[in-house]
Design an enzyme around this catalytic site. Sequence first.
Site, PDB file in Angstrom:
ATOM      1  N   HIS A 168       0.037   0.489  -0.675  1.00  0.00           N
ATOM      2  CA  HIS A 168       1.099   0.528  -1.691  1.00  0.00           C
ATOM      3  C   HIS A 168       2.379  -0.118  -1.161  1.00  0.00           C
ATOM      4  CE1 HIS A 168      -0.903   3.129  -4.695  1.00  0.00           C
ATOM      5  NE2 HIS A 168      -1.483   3.701  -3.652  1.00  0.00           N
ATOM      6  N   ASP A 231      -2.399   7.306   0.552  1.00  0.00           N
ATOM      7  CA  ASP A 231      -3.579   7.204  -0.303  1.00  0.00           C
ATOM      8  C   ASP A 231      -3.895   5.741  -0.622  1.00  0.00           C
ATOM      9  OD1 ASP A 231      -1.324   6.876  -1.917  1.00  0.00           O
ATOM     10  OD2 ASP A 231      -2.360   7.602  -3.699  1.00  0.00           O
ATOM     11  N   GLU A 232      -5.123   5.512  -1.034  1.00  0.00           N
ATOM     12  CA  GLU A 232      -5.570   4.244  -1.619  1.00  0.00           C
ATOM     13  C   GLU A 232      -5.313   3.026  -0.734  1.00  0.00           C
ATOM     14  OE1 GLU A 232      -5.166   5.644  -6.272  1.00  0.00           O
ATOM     15  OE2 GLU A 232      -3.441   4.719  -5.318  1.00  0.00           O
ATOM     16  N   ALA A 233      -5.435   3.209   0.581  1.00  0.00           N
ATOM     17  CA  ALA A 233      -5.353   2.073   1.504  1.00  0.00           C
ATOM     18  C   ALA A 233      -6.767   1.515   1.672  1.00  0.00           C
ATOM     19  CB  ALA A 233      -4.754   2.505   2.835  1.00  0.00           C
TER      20      ALA A 233
END
Length: 444
Positions: A168, A231-233
């Site tokens: 992000h 998150d979401e790496a």
Amino acid sequence: VGPVAALGAEGYRLDVTPDAVRITAATPAGLLHGVQTLRQLLPPAVESPTPVAARWAVPGGVIVDRPRFAYRGAMLDVARHFFGVADVLRVIDHLARYKLNHLHLHLTDDQGWRIAVDGWPRLTAVGGATQVGGGPGGAYTRADYRRIVSYAARRHVTVVPEIDLPGHTNAALTAYPQLAPDGVAPPPYTGTEVGFSYLDPGDERTYAFVADVLGEVAALTPGPWLHIGGDEAFKVPADAYARFVARTQGIVAATGKTVVGWHQIAPAGHADGRVLQWWGTGGDDPVTAEAVRRGARVILSPGNRAYLDMKYAPDTPIGHDWAGLIDVERAYDWDPGTHLGGVPAEAVLGVEAPLWTESVTSLAEIEFMLLPRLPALAELGWSPRRTHDWASFRRRLAGHGPRWHTAGITFHPAPEIPWPTTVPTGLPTPRPAPQPTAPTADLP
């Protein structure tokens, strides 16, 4: 322990007799919570932005009240769409009204970097100039952030800043391409996809950047928490990700803060006091449960119960539905103490209701998504489980519609709530209202 000390850090006693109203507490926070209860005992006209000439009566009796969980909060995503200081202060007042005591600010993401860092000025000059849909973006100066923190502190609300890492990060990479794995600046991003950007976990420049940013933000933040996202790496290999998180947790500890991260950081090595913010939609998460066994605590933000960017119903004009629809009953009808398998109630620090803003563009839309679900989450965080009853809650909540309408606060007139006939139906049109300057008891 004396009777006042027994009220704890946030409890209060409210005595209403024919002669006086008396609020007793061991701390200023407890006094503030008692004032919010008294405010709810007064008629809706108390919310009027203009003076009201009337004689008001308060029901007599005694209330002794204290919270179930120490952490009760909401998150405002100011990265996807930027919201100015005045909007954030108004959100703080909504939190204080319902005895919520933490505001989590999601300050950085692919679409924008929202807080000034003296050592890295292009983060806001370049990275702050975009938002979802291509609007002008924006960012907080250090003075802006101090104003938010100070305003919150006067209402006993702790600001939890989030610098989302290592993913992000497109806005940061646009500003400083040397942080990108290929050293090339990506174009500014104004869409809503996730998982494509990341800092180079193998480059020492990354950790110098992280230390500078987290150090500056920590120095501006009096509260104990520093949120590192996590998150979401999706493009970072698992072993490199775990090493990054472990090292970043150490950087946070060096600032004197306690690390908070989304539950994806769970596999990384344990750090003293660390907190995982769980946003799953199931009832079991063995990886998070194992992190709890190693000493982690949990803030519960289940996506299908607490995410305030989810639509109320299929025809809600803004919001998402990837975690399902969340009407007021669904937001209310769960128990944080037993929600996640393998996580005992004593490991639950509290609850938080996140509002992501990919589709939220104004204060009125923030309020429309917060209310009336925010009081439902507030009651979960404050009241003992034995008192929870949907039929009772919906009747009590209905009485708050006239209060919001009187104050000029936008809200969703949810059809499952028996609003008084004085509450407008349909999507309300917000009326101009002054920014509240003081924090609102039949609800927390």
